[in-house]
Design an enzyme around this catalytic site. Structure first.
Site, PDB file in Angstrom:
ATOM      1  N   TYR A 129       0.840  -1.185   0.000  1.00 37.18           N
ATOM      2  CA  TYR A 129       0.000   0.000   0.000  1.00 37.18           C
ATOM      3  C   TYR A 129       0.881   1.242   0.000  1.00 37.18           C
ATOM      4  CZ  TYR A 129      -3.808   3.155   0.673  1.00 37.18           C
ATOM      5  OH  TYR A 129      -4.722   4.162   0.455  1.00 37.18           O
ATOM      6  N   GLN A 190     -10.828   0.186   0.391  1.00 38.66           N
ATOM      7  CA  GLN A 190     -11.233  -0.656  -0.739  1.00 38.66           C
ATOM      8  C   GLN A 190     -10.040  -1.326  -1.413  1.00 38.66           C
ATOM      9  OE1 GLN A 190     -11.791   2.588  -0.362  1.00 38.66           O
ATOM     10  NE2 GLN A 190     -11.290   3.769  -2.207  1.00 38.66           N
ATOM     11  N   ASN A 213      -3.701   5.934   5.935  1.00 39.92           N
ATOM     12  CA  ASN A 213      -4.479   6.743   6.886  1.00 39.92           C
ATOM     13  C   ASN A 213      -5.314   5.838   7.805  1.00 39.92           C
ATOM     14  OD1 ASN A 213      -6.697   5.880   5.419  1.00 39.92           O
ATOM     15  ND2 ASN A 213      -6.934   7.797   4.290  1.00 39.92           N
ATOM     16  N   SER A 236       5.424   9.555  13.382  1.00 43.29           N
ATOM     17  CA  SER A 236       6.856   9.319  13.531  1.00 43.29           C
ATOM     18  C   SER A 236       7.404  10.056  14.759  1.00 43.29           C
ATOM     19  CB  SER A 236       7.567   9.792  12.268  1.00 43.29           C
ATOM     20  OG  SER A 236       8.905   9.348  12.252  1.00 43.29           O
ATOM     21  N   GLN A 258      11.959  16.076  12.288  1.00 42.40           N
ATOM     22  CA  GLN A 258      10.843  15.233  12.716  1.00 42.40           C
ATOM     23  C   GLN A 258       9.549  16.041  12.790  1.00 42.40           C
ATOM     24  OE1 GLN A 258       9.277  12.201  12.764  1.00 42.40           O
ATOM     25  NE2 GLN A 258      11.356  11.662  13.369  1.00 42.40           N
ATOM     26  N   HIS A 261       7.021  16.716   9.823  1.00 46.27           N
ATOM     27  CA  HIS A 261       6.057  15.720   9.331  1.00 46.27           C
ATOM     28  C   HIS A 261       4.629  16.110   9.704  1.00 46.27           C
ATOM     29  CE1 HIS A 261       8.488  12.510   7.622  1.00 46.27           C
ATOM     30  NE2 HIS A 261       9.312  12.553   8.654  1.00 46.27           N
ATOM     31  N   GLU A 326      10.962   5.309  18.123  1.00 43.59           N
ATOM     32  CA  GLU A 326      11.177   4.798  16.765  1.00 43.59           C
ATOM     33  C   GLU A 326      12.626   5.069  16.327  1.00 43.59           C
ATOM     34  OE1 GLU A 326       8.987   7.027  13.895  1.00 43.59           O
ATOM     35  OE2 GLU A 326       9.227   5.544  12.305  1.00 43.59           O
ATOM     36  N   HIS A 327      13.059   6.317  16.469  1.00 45.19           N
ATOM     37  CA  HIS A 327      14.428   6.700  16.126  1.00 45.19           C
ATOM     38  C   HIS A 327      15.128   7.203  17.389  1.00 45.19           C
ATOM     39  CE1 HIS A 327      11.911   7.659  12.521  1.00 45.19           C
ATOM     40  NE2 HIS A 327      12.838   6.951  11.919  1.00 45.19           N
ATOM     41  N   ASP A 360      16.589   7.766   6.729  1.00 43.22           N
ATOM     42  CA  ASP A 360      15.307   7.849   6.026  1.00 43.22           C
ATOM     43  C   ASP A 360      15.466   7.565   4.540  1.00 43.22           C
ATOM     44  OD1 ASP A 360      14.019   8.551   8.359  1.00 43.22           O
ATOM     45  OD2 ASP A 360      14.063  10.708   7.955  1.00 43.22           O
ATOM     46  N   GLU A 414      -3.423 -35.229  28.994  1.00 48.84           N
ATOM     47  CA  GLU A 414      -4.270 -34.222  28.345  1.00 48.84           C
ATOM     48  C   GLU A 414      -5.568 -34.827  27.811  1.00 48.84           C
ATOM     49  OE1 GLU A 414      -1.849 -32.066  25.497  1.00 48.84           O
ATOM     50  OE2 GLU A 414      -0.709 -31.082  27.095  1.00 48.84           O
ATOM     51  N   HIS A 419      -3.937 -39.260  20.206  1.00 43.67           N
ATOM     52  CA  HIS A 419      -2.556 -38.795  20.046  1.00 43.67           C
ATOM     53  C   HIS A 419      -1.579 -39.889  20.495  1.00 43.67           C
ATOM     54  CE1 HIS A 419      -4.281 -34.850  19.401  1.00 43.67           C
ATOM     55  NE2 HIS A 419      -3.093 -34.267  19.341  1.00 43.67           N
TER      56      HIS A 419
END
Lengths: 429, 429
Positions: A129, A190, A213, A236, A258, A261, A326-327, A360, A414, A419
Site C-alpha cells: 500500500y 477498498q 491513513n 513518527s 521530525q 512531518h 522509533e528513532h 530515512d 491431556e 494422540h
C-alpha cells in the site's frame, strides 16, 4: 513543548503524562471500513470502481485499474535525472544492506537421532500500500519493496490512489527501480480489501504492508488473519540523547526534521547538560524561521516537542528505554559505549554525524520502524518480514522409540488418547 | 467427509470449496470484549474481580488473584511422578532445540565507511494466556514459555482461569518446570485486558501470547498495537501426503489424532494411491471404535475430514502448497526429496515414523503453528517472536559527505526541507 527536569518533584508524573500523550486523533472508522471490505469481497471490481469514483473522484473501468507499462515508463521519464539517480543510489544501498539479512536454513540431528530444523521460504505474494497525495513518499516505496524482493517474493502488487487522477511520477519511478510492474490506481480501505480478497482484476495476496491513513489502518486490522500485515504505523518520532559534546544547531535541525512531518510527529531531547538544552531550544526557534514548512513544524514542536534535562547518562538511558522511540540519536562523545544499555529502540543513529534523515533515505537500513512505544515488542521492516519459517521433525524407528513413552504419557494426561495411539501403533512392542 | 479425485471434472470447484470451508463458528463478540477491556483499563483489579465472579463463578480478593508459591508447589506434588518426568523430558528437549534459534547481532562497515547493523534484544515482559477447562494443555505452557525464557524475557506473567475454583495442577507444574513464578487465576478478555493495561496487582506486559476462545482472540486483536500479540490460532489441522509405501493404519491413527480435538479440527489425506485412500478410510472407521473420544473424532472426521486422490506426487505437492497446512506429514518413501518443493506449511513431519503427536509433545520443535492457511505468511512460535531487532546506522564526516547529496535530493523531492537541512548543516561546504 514539554520542559522537564528529572530533579523536579513532579517529574515522575509529568514523564508518565508525556508517555501517555495521545498524538493521533482516533477516528472511529471501523464500521465504515467493515462495509467497504464486505462490498469489495462480494462485488470485486465493481465495488472497487464505485468507491474510487466516490472517494477519489476518478472514473475507472476494470481495464483501467492497472497502470500500463507505457504509463509507468512515461512517469519515469517525467522525473528529473538527479532524482532518478538518487533513487537508484538509495535502492542499491538498501538492497546491499538487506541482502545481509537473509536467513539460512538449519537442519541437524540430535543425540537421540531425531532430525530437527528450520526451513525459510519467501511469502509468495505481497500487497504494497502506498498513500497518495502529500504523504506519497517514493523513499517508502523502496523501503517496503526492496526487502520483499530480497526475500524472494515472486509477486508484489502495489496500490496507490490517484485522487482526481493526479499521479505522482516519482512514486511510480521508485516502484519501477525496485522492479515492481503490477500497480493499481486504487487506495483506501477498498484497495486493502481488494488485495486481501481479490477481485476479477486483482489476484489476492498473502500479506499486505505499507503505511496509510486511519481507513487503511482499520482495514489492515480487519483483514489480519486472512492475510498477514505489517505493524500499524503511528506518527513518527525521534529521541535525541545529547551530552555536552553535542552541537545545539545540529540537535535543533534533527528535532525540526521530525516536527515538519506534522500529524502528531514528536521530537524529544534528553540531555545531561542544561546549557545544551537551552541552546537547542533557542536554535529550534531560530531555524524554524528558515523552513518552508515552518507552520507545521512550529505547531508540532509546540504541541508534542519535549526537552528533558537529566542528571546522568544512566538516567537518560533508563528514560529512553521507557520511551522506546522509533528513532534514537546518540549525539554523545562515545555513542558505542551506550549500546549495551539500550533495550528498546526502533533504530539507533550513532554519533554527531548521523542525522536520522540519512537513515530515512540512503543509509541502507530500513526506515519503516515501530512507533508509539511499540519498539518494546516490535522490529523495523526487514527481509524476515517477507519470509516464514517451517519447522522440520524426523524420527526413525529408534528415535521414535526413545521419545514414545513421554509422548504417550503427556497425551494421556491431556485426555488425547488418539494422540498417544498414533505413537504407540508404530512401535513393535 | 470430503472425497475428491483430482481427475474428476468438478475437482477444481470442489477443492476451492474445501479450501474455503469455515471450520470455526464466528462469534460476534467484539462489542462485549471492548466493554470488558474498557472496564479493566478503567477500574483495574475491581473490574477483573467482578468479571471473574460473573464468568468463572469465583470470588477473589486482590491478594488472591495471584497463586502463592506454596499453591504452585502443592500443585506440583499432586502430579504423578511419571507425568512430571515426561514434562521435564519435553521441557529439556524443547529448550535444547530453541537454544539453536537464538539470533546473533551483526554489525559491519561498508565500502563508504558507513556502519550498519542489527542488534537483537529480548522483549522485557510477556503475558502468557493459558485456557482453563478441557482445553488446558500443559504441553502448550511449555511451548509458549520455553522460547520466551530462551530469548531472555525477564518477566513472564501467566494467566489461567479456574472456573468454579478448579485448578489444573499439571498446568501449574508445567509452568513451574518452565520457570514461571508469576501466575494469576483469571482468564477471558478481562485477563487479556489486565495484561495489556495493567491493574493495581498485575503490571502490564509488552506482548501477549497463547491460545484462547473467541473472547480471548477478540481481546488480543483489540489490544494489538498497545502490546504485541502472537497469531490468533484457529482449529488445528493435519495434512498427510502418502504414497503406496505408507501404512493405512498409521495414516488413520494420525488423522484421528487430529479429529479428536473437535472444534473444527481438520484431517486431510492426499495420496497418489487409491488403494491407500480406501484402506485408510476403512482404518479410520475401525480405529474410531477404539477411542474414548470417538464421538468427537467421528463428528469431526465426518464434517471436516477429506481424502483426495491425485495422479502424481507433483500434483499432491501443488495442492499441499495451496492448503498451507499447520501440520504436513510426508508418509512417503523418500520424504526429503519433497522438501525443496514445499512452500507453505507450518511444520513438516518426515517419513513413516514421525507422527504429528511426537511434535506436539517431545520432538523439541514448537507445536504453536499457523492455522487456517496462514502458513502462507506466518511461522510457528519461536525464539524470534520474543525478541526484536534494533537497526544501527553510523556515519563519520567522510561517509556522511558521501551520502549527503542523494539524501538532500530525495528530501527535496518529498518536500521535506528540514530533513535536507539536518544533513547539510553538518557539512563543511
Amino acid at each position: 513543548m514539554y520542559r522537564l527536569d528529572s530533579s523536579d518533584g513532579d517529574f515522575a508524573a509529568r514523564f508518565e503524562d508525556l508517555l501517555g500523550s495521545k498524538r493521533e486523533a482516533s477516528q472511529e472508522v471501523g464500521d465504515a471500513v467493515a462495509a467497504i471490505i464486505a462490498a469489495v469481497a462480494d462485488r470485486g471490481d465493481g465495488a472497487l470502481i464505485d468507491y474510487t469514483a466516490r472517494f477519489d473522484r476518478l472514473t475507472l473501468t476494470p481495464e483501467g485499474l492497472r497502470f500500463s507499462a507505457a504509463e509507468i515508463a512515461e512517469a519515469g521519464r517525467a522525473v528529473p535525472q538527479a532524482v532518478t539517480d538518487a533513487l537508484r543510489f538509495a535502492h542499491d544501498r538498501i538492497r546491499a544492506h538487506h541482502e545481509k539479512q537473509k536467513p539460512s536454513d538449519h537442519v541437524y540431528e540430535d543425540a537421540l537421532g531425531v532430525t530437527l530444523g528450520t526451513l525459510w521460504s519467501p511469502v509468495e505474494s505481497v500487497g504494497l500500500y502506498v498513500p497518495g497525495g502529500t504523504a506519497a513518499y517514493p523513499s517508502s516505496v523502496l523501503m517496503n519493496a526492496v526487502p520483499a524482493k530480497v526475500a524472494g517474493v515472486e509477486r508484489i502488487a502495489m496500490v496507490v490512489p490517484t485522487p482526481d487522477g493526479v499521479v505522482n511520477p516519482t512514486v511510480l519511478a521508485a516502484a519501477s527501480i525496485a522492479g515492481i510492474t503490477e500497480i493499481y490506481r486504487v487506495g483506501g480501505a477498498q484497495a486493502v480489501a481488494a488485495l486481501a480478497y481479490g477481485t476479477q482484476t486483482i489476484a489476492p495476496v498473502a500479506k499486505i504492508v505499507g503505511p496509510g491513513n486511519a481507513y487503511v489502518a482499520a482495514a489492515k486490522r480487519q483483514v489480519f488473519g486472512r492475510v498477514g500485515i505489517d505493524m500499524i504505523a503511528g506518527p513518527s518520532e525521534v529521541l535525541v540523547i545529547a551530552d555536552r559534546s553535542a552541537n545545539p544547531a545540529w540537535i535543533a535541525a534533527d528535532l525540526l526534521a521530525q516536527a515538519e512531518h506534522g500529524g502528531g510527529a514528536q521530537s524529544i531531547l534528553l540531555t545531561t547538560d542544561s546549557g545544551i538544552a537551552e541552546a537547542s531550544i533557542a536554535e529550534v526557534e531560530r531555524q524554524l524561521a528558515l523552513l518552508p514548512r515552518r507552520d507545521i513544524a512550529a505547531a508540532g514542536w509546540a504541541e508534542f516537542g519535549a526537552v528533558i534535562t537529566v542528571s546522568s547518562m544512566d538516567e537518560a538511558i533508563a528514560l529512553a528505554n521507557r520511551i522506546a522511540s522509533e528513532h534514537l540519536e546518540l549525539m554523545v562523545d562515545r555513542p558505542r559505549d551506550l549500546l549495551p544499555l539500550i533495550r528498546n529502540a526502533g533504530a539507533i543513529f550513532l554519533g554527531h554525524h548521523t542525522p536520522e534523515a540519512i537513515g530515512d533515505y540512503v543509509g541502507g537500513s530500513n526506515h519503516v520502524l515501530p512507533t508509539a512505544r511499540s519498539a518494546r515488542f516490535a522490529s523495523g521492516l526487514g527481509v524476515l518480514d517477507f519470509m516464514k519459517r517451517t519447522s522440520l521433525l524426523g524420527c526413525d524407528p529408534g528415535s521414535l522409540a526413545a521419545l514414545a513413552d513421554a509422548a504417550v504419557t503427556l497425551a494421556g494426561t491431556e485426555g488425547l488418547d488418539a494422540h498417544g495411539r498414533s505413537v504407540s501403533i508404530r512401535l513393535n512392542r
